[in-house]
Each structure stands twice: as C-alpha cells, then as structure tokens.
Design a protein around this motif. Structure first.
Motif, PDB file in Angstrom:
ATOM      1  N   VAL A  12       0.827  -1.209   0.000  1.00 22.15           N
ATOM      2  CA  VAL A  12       0.000   0.000   0.000  1.00 22.15           C
ATOM      3  C   VAL A  12       0.861   1.259   0.000  1.00 22.15           C
ATOM      4  N   PRO A  13       0.259   2.416  -0.309  1.00 24.08           N
ATOM      5  CA  PRO A  13       1.013   3.674  -0.262  1.00 24.08           C
ATOM      6  C   PRO A  13       1.594   3.926   1.128  1.00 24.08           C
ATOM      7  N   GLU A  14       2.700   4.625   1.169  1.00 20.24           N
ATOM      8  CA  GLU A  14       3.427   4.876   2.414  1.00 20.24           C
ATOM      9  C   GLU A  14       2.526   5.480   3.491  1.00 20.24           C
ATOM     10  N   GLU A  15       1.641   6.397   3.118  1.00 17.97           N
ATOM     11  CA  GLU A  15       0.798   7.089   4.095  1.00 17.97           C
ATOM     12  C   GLU A  15      -0.227   6.172   4.760  1.00 17.97           C
ATOM     13  N   CYS A  16      -0.407   4.953   4.215  1.00 21.25           N
ATOM     14  CA  CYS A  16      -1.380   4.009   4.778  1.00 21.25           C
ATOM     15  C   CYS A  16      -0.723   2.841   5.508  1.00 21.25           C
ATOM     16  N   ARG A  17       0.574   2.851   5.633  1.00 15.76           N
ATOM     17  CA  ARG A  17       1.283   1.688   6.191  1.00 15.76           C
ATOM     18  C   ARG A  17       1.316   1.711   7.719  1.00 15.76           C
ATOM     19  N   PHE A  18       0.178   1.408   8.302  1.00 11.92           N
ATOM     20  CA  PHE A  18       0.046   1.316   9.755  1.00 11.92           C
ATOM     21  C   PHE A  18      -0.792   0.085  10.082  1.00 11.92           C
TER      22      PHE A  18
END
Length: 354
Positions: free
Chosen positions: A61-67
């Motif tokens: 997934v995009p970096e901003e969603c990697r949680f």
C-alpha cells in the motif's frame, strides 16, 4: 469511560455529559433486548445471511497508509458475516440496512479492549450506505428511548424513528437517511458496496473505509426468489457453491476536519476531495456455509469495532457508544445463552466441522 489517546492532529470533541448518555444507552439497550428467543439474538443485525470463511490480502500500500495491519503485505484468515439490520428478523424483501462484518484472525499486537489485550483478532464493521442515521451519543440515546417506547406500546406500535420524530422533530435528517437506506433494492449482498460510516485511526490519520465488489467480467448472476423469506441467504449459498467472490478494501483519508468531521456520522466525506485508496483484497472462496455448525458458530460470534489494534482505534461519538454498549449487550446475551464470550482462533478457522 475514557478511551485511548489520539494523535494531536486527530481532533475528537466528546461532550461533557457523554459518559452519562452512554450509561443511559446501555440501560435502554439491555432493557429492550429480546430475552424470549432461544437463543437470545443480537440486538443489532440479528438476522444473518451467512458467516463465511475468507482471506484478507494486504497489498503493497502507499506509504501514508502503512500502519497496523496495512504495514506490510500479508494474508489474514477471516470470517465475514452478512446481515440485516432490523431489530427483529424480517423478510428479506422488506427495506432494511444491510451489514457486512469482518473479523481477521492471527493479528498480533496489543489490542484496545482491556480484557482482550492479547486477542488475535481485528474487526471491521460496515453497512450499505456512506453515512449512518445517528449522529452521535445523544442520537443513540434518543433512538434507544424510542425503541423502548415502541416496545411498550400495547397496539401495533409505530416504528422507532417515526415515533422519535413525534417527540424530537429535529431528527428529520436522521429519519430521511434511514428511509434512503431502506429504499435501496438489494437482491445479492455479494454484489453491493459497504461503508464504515464512522471514522477510525490509521496511524496519524483519521480515515473511513469501504468494501466494494472487485471488477470482474465473469460474475455468475443468480436470479433470487423474491417470494422467499430468506432469499439473500439462498443467493449466497448458490453463488458460493459455484464461484468465489472478491471485494476491494478501501480507505479514505480525512483531508479537511471541518468538511470531513469525526464527531458527526451523518456527514459523508467527499470522494472528490479524498478518493478511496485500495489497500487490500477480500477473497471468499467457494464453500458450503449453510450448516448447523456454522450457524451456531455465527450466533456466538461478537463484532465490535474496538476489537482492534491501537493503530486502528475507532473515533467519534458513535464509536465511543459502541465500545460500551456492544460489550454490555454481548456479555448479557452470552450469559443468557450460557455461552462463554471469547474471540475465535485459528483452530476455529481450520476446524472442518465449522
């Protein structure tokens, strides 16, 4: 009833009397729980069309969603339950809220609920509309009181929301939202889109999420028998006996806190301002699920958005209500049914008799 702390850029604004309001909602909800059925059914979404085994596949997934569960590509076994939202089971042809609840298994990490810190599950709860017909905790209490009032009426009571409108006319917006949902024609719950309606954390973001059928040219079309009381289950049984089903799991990032509020579940977040981002696939393989063992397993399952990792903390008044009301109803219902409240495990998923 304090919840977990949130990142400084995610703004929650609970009213000062919210704890008292939630306590009243719990009291009303337990009071109207139908204790005459055997087993005692859920108060929310009691009618199930099927609980199926699935695979939740996280992509790169995009970096901003990697949680949380989206931190890295991975596959999670899952149970997915499809349901009607009416307080009492009714014929599928009647207008209703349609639900989709997802429970991932094998999810490591600290969870939000104190008594389930080490549980290995993560829940996502959705309905077939972008917004909820309840704004906040006070709306939840008003509706709970209307349900209680309707149940006590001796002759063919009005439905709770029309009854509520008679006493609280300001709830016209909420009434219109529910009527819009009920007017939707649903003949196959495997072919419609679902939304979280309420916001959640995703790391330092506030998000909403959605699930929609994956684009495919080979979907088998099943003609439902609309005269049947349970045609939605029958369609699912037929479809999954012949073909697997796939959904896309999407997240929407909050861009503007004023236009995309956390505390009002009746406000739709603009997809123009913040398009949904695909972060996972849900694969439901061909299977036989319409068995007595699976029905019993389904009946004993509980879904709660607070069955979650800290990185996916639910946000807003409706979710704060859900935390305590769902726990109270689950405990009461399981106690009446003489069943232990416990989260499913991989052993349950791999059990061939379930």
């Amino acid at each position: 009833m304090n919840t977990q702390s949130t990142p400084p850029n995610i703004q929650e604004n609970p009213p000062v009397n919210e704890d008292k309001v939630i306590a009243e909602v719990i009291q009303c909800s337990i009071g109207v729980l139908d204790k005459e059925t055997d087993p005692v059914q859920r108060q929310q979404h009691p009618k199930s069309h099927g609980c199926v085994k699935a695979e939740f596949i996280v992509e790169d997934v995009p970096e901003e969603c990697r949680f949380g569960i989206f931190r890295e590509p991975r596959r999670y076994p899952a149970f997915v339950r499809f349901s009607n939202g009416s307080l009492k089971p009714q014929q599928d042809s009647k207008g209703d809220v349609r639900g989709m609840a997802i429970k991932l298994l094998g999810v490591e990490g600290e969870k939000l609920l104190e008594e389930e810190r080490q549980a290995q599950t993560q829940d996502f709860i959705l309905i077939n509309h972008p917004v909820l017909f309840l704004k906040d905790a006070q709306d939840s209490l008003d509706f709970a009181k209307a349900v209680e009032m309707a149940k006590k009426m001796p002759f063919k009571p009005l439905k709770p929301l029309p009854l509520l409108l008679m006493y609280v006319p300001s709830h016209l917006k909420q009434f219109k939202i529910l009527k819009t949902i009920q007017k939707k024609t649903v003949t196959n719950q495997l072919q419609i889109q679902y939304w979280s309606t309420t916001p959640y954390k995703l790391g330092h973001h506030a998000i909403k999420f959605s699930v929609k059928p994956s684009v495919t040219e080979s979907n088998i079309q099943i003609a439902p028998n609309l005269e049947s009381e349970n045609f939605l289950r029958e369609v699912m049984v037929e479809r999954l006996s012949r073909q697997e089903v796939c959904f896309d799991f999407l997240v929407q990032l909050q861009k503007n806190p004023d236009q995309m509020p956390v505390e009002d579940a009746t406000v739709e977040w603009s997809e123009t301002d913040s398009p949904f981002i695909k972060v996972a696939n849900i694969r439901i393989p061909m299977q036989t699920f319409d068995t007595e063992a699976r029905r019993r397993f389904d009946e004993n399952l509980s879904f709660n958005p607070w069955h979650a990792l800290v990185e996916h903390q639910p946000l807003g008044g409706i979710n704060r209500v859900r935390k305590y009301v769902y726990q109270a109803i689950t405990a009461t219902r399981h106690n009446l049914n003489k069943v232990t409240v416990q989260e499913p495990t991989m052993n349950d998923f791999n059990n061939p008799t379930i």
